[in-house]
Design a protein around this motif. Structure first.
Motif, PDB file in Angstrom:
ATOM      1  N   GLY A 110       0.827  -1.249  -0.055  1.00  0.00           N
ATOM      2  CA  GLY A 110      -0.092  -0.135  -0.147  1.00  0.00           C
ATOM      3  C   GLY A 110       0.847   1.243   0.051  1.00  0.00           C
ATOM      4  O   GLY A 110       1.882   1.354   0.716  1.00  0.00           O
ATOM      5  N   ARG A 117      -3.758   4.707   6.868  1.00  0.00           N
ATOM      6  CA  ARG A 117      -4.232   4.314   5.653  1.00  0.00           C
ATOM      7  C   ARG A 117      -3.356   3.826   4.709  1.00  0.00           C
ATOM      8  O   ARG A 117      -3.929   2.887   3.733  1.00  0.00           O
ATOM      9  CB  ARG A 117      -4.467   6.087   4.817  1.00  0.00           C
ATOM     10  CG  ARG A 117      -5.500   6.881   5.598  1.00  0.00           C
ATOM     11  CD  ARG A 117      -5.219   8.459   5.309  1.00  0.00           C
ATOM     12  NE  ARG A 117      -4.841   8.701   3.824  1.00  0.00           N
ATOM     13  CZ  ARG A 117      -4.073   9.836   3.332  1.00  0.00           C
ATOM     14  NH1 ARG A 117      -3.608  10.610   4.316  1.00  0.00           N
ATOM     15  NH2 ARG A 117      -4.081   9.902   2.150  1.00  0.00           N
ATOM     16  N   ALA A 118      -2.030   3.648   4.819  1.00  0.00           N
ATOM     17  CA  ALA A 118      -1.258   2.827   3.823  1.00  0.00           C
ATOM     18  C   ALA A 118      -1.354   1.361   4.481  1.00  0.00           C
ATOM     19  O   ALA A 118      -1.473   0.661   3.715  1.00  0.00           O
ATOM     20  CB  ALA A 118       0.071   3.261   4.128  1.00  0.00           C
ATOM     21  N   LEU A 127      -4.462   0.233   2.794  1.00  0.00           N
ATOM     22  CA  LEU A 127      -4.480  -0.148   1.511  1.00  0.00           C
ATOM     23  C   LEU A 127      -3.813  -1.546   1.256  1.00  0.00           C
ATOM     24  O   LEU A 127      -3.952  -2.404   0.383  1.00  0.00           O
ATOM     25  CB  LEU A 127      -3.710   0.853   0.577  1.00  0.00           C
ATOM     26  CG  LEU A 127      -4.165   2.183   0.679  1.00  0.00           C
ATOM     27  CD1 LEU A 127      -3.281   3.281   0.198  1.00  0.00           C
ATOM     28  CD2 LEU A 127      -5.580   2.079  -0.461  1.00  0.00           C
ATOM     29  N   ASP A 144      -4.906  -4.789  -0.655  1.00  0.00           N
ATOM     30  CA  ASP A 144      -4.407  -5.495  -1.657  1.00  0.00           C
ATOM     31  C   ASP A 144      -4.181  -7.113  -1.406  1.00  0.00           C
ATOM     32  O   ASP A 144      -4.186  -7.899  -2.486  1.00  0.00           O
ATOM     33  CB  ASP A 144      -3.008  -4.777  -1.784  1.00  0.00           C
ATOM     34  CG  ASP A 144      -2.213  -5.279  -3.136  1.00  0.00           C
ATOM     35  OD1 ASP A 144      -2.733  -5.248  -4.145  1.00  0.00           O
ATOM     36  OD2 ASP A 144      -0.997  -5.622  -2.961  1.00  0.00           O
TER      37      ASP A 144
END
Length: 384
Positions: A12, A31-32, A35, A39
């Motif tokens: 991410g 947030r990362a 992600l 994924d």
């Protein structure tokens, strides 16, 4: 081609920007991470390991616990990787090593930071700053007093029960000339007569901060055998983080050492009753009390009866913190936890002069961070 025992399955990224407006490092890491989870097609509960970079502006310490708490994780392995620009790659092999060691199965490796040089202060999303400090829970004394208060309310434990823990720490410190309280024993009455610092905690129930340092060298079993010196072996380990702020604790009378010790015993194929030595982290008497109960050596709420019916000195039936523990030896900052490792090594090697236990075979060592938040348990064994 040789296949590794670990695989990279999700990534991410946040779009790079020159400046961030209203961002925090915790928010960006979240947030990362989300992600990367998407994924990998994983839910966050699948994550049981966490490696994070050192620059988290909202907290100067307890970084993995703070990030775990914010992301809603309870990892069984966590660490900070501080290698500058090599921190990211350094996380990957450490994650693989932790997986191969059996400490965890799926590790989140996350690093990042906000950048707003014009703003004097950024928003602080650390829960301890929002839910604890404004209401007076600023500092370890207040937080551990809350834990002791909760135990007394739930189980009816008494000040005398807790005072026994401090008394035994001081008693064992009299056998250790390095201990800060060597030459200063304390009876139960002395403990109860010491000033109340944070109700219901008395002064003698709280560690004395001191200067100091501790070191341990670890090598392979094969190398230790060639060296010929007495060795102590790691037989099992367990780790767990459940929270950072005491307001976020899942339970105030039992902590992450419970699953950590259970895992360490399982990997060692032993139980707490096989232990020759209990080398338990004791920053406060309540920490020792809950650890005894969480280990299974006595039932929840039963530590007081256990303390009254056993001898915890080197010649006793349950040697406990024979160096004096931190309550008797002193707490040299973060090296306080290492004092318990060093003492266990000395006892299992038969070199604890003046306080050597008889026929040492196995030792339980525990470590605790923040407010009964971050936990590590080790089962160590003497050379056969």
């Amino acid at each position: 081609m040789t296949r590794s025992k670990a695989a990279l399955i999700g990534v991410g990224s946040l779009k790079p920007v020159r400046r961030t407006e209203g961002e925090t490092t915790l928010g960006m890491l979240a947030r990362a991470s989300a992600l990367a989870l998407a994924d990998a097609a994983l839910e966050k509960d699948a994550i049981d390991g966490l490696l994070v970079g050192p620059q988290v502006g909202e907290t100067p310490q307890h970084v993995p616990a703070t990030v775990s708490e914010y992301l809603g994780l309870q990892p069984t392995m966590s660490n900070v990787v501080d290698l500058g620009g090599a921190s990211g790659p350094g996380m990957i092999w450490r994650a693989a090593a932790a997986i191969e060691a059996g400490m965890c199965e799926t590790v989140l490796c996350v690093i990042g930071n906000h950048r707003n040089p014009e703003a004097p202060r950024s928003p602080n999303r650390n829960p301890i700053r929002e839910f604890d400090v404004p209401f007076g829970a600023s500092g370890a004394n207040i937080s551990y007093a809350l834990l002791k208060q909760a135990h007394m309310a739930r189980y009816g434990s008494t000040d005398e029960d807790f005072a026994l823990i401090a008394h035994w720490a001081r008693a064992n410190a009299q056998r250790n000339p390095y201990a800060i309280f060597h030459g200063q024993p304390a009876s139960v009455e002395d403990v109860l007569a010491s000033p109340i610092i944070a109700s219901p905690l008395h002064l003698f129930e709280i560690v004395m901060p001191v200067a100091g340092a501790e070191a341990v060298i670890v090598t392979s079993a094969a190398c230790a055998k060639t060296l010929g010196a007495p060795a102590v072996h790691l037989l099992g380990a367990g780790e767990k983080i459940t929270h950072r702020a005491v307001s976020q604790a899942p339970d105030l009378t039992s902590g992450p050492l419970k699953p950590s010790m259970a895992r360490a015993f399982l990997r060692a194929g032993l139980t707490v009753r096989d232990m020759s030595l209990l080398s338990l982290y004791d920053c406060y008497t309540i920490m020792t009390a809950t650890t005894l109960e969480d280990s299974g050596i006595c039932p929840p709420g039963g530590f007081g009866a256990f303390m009254r019916s056993h001898d915890f000195g080197p010649e006793g039936d349950w040697p406990l913190n024979t160096h004096g523990g931190q309550l008797g030896y002193g707490q040299p900052d973060l090296a306080g936890g290492m004092t318990h490792v060093v003492e266990a090594v000395r006892q299992l090697r038969g070199t604890a002069a003046g306080r050597q236990i008889k026929d040492p075979r196995f030792a339980l060592v525990t470590g605790n961070g923040a407010t009964m938040s971050e936990a590590v348990a080790l089962v160590l064994g003497a050379d056969e």
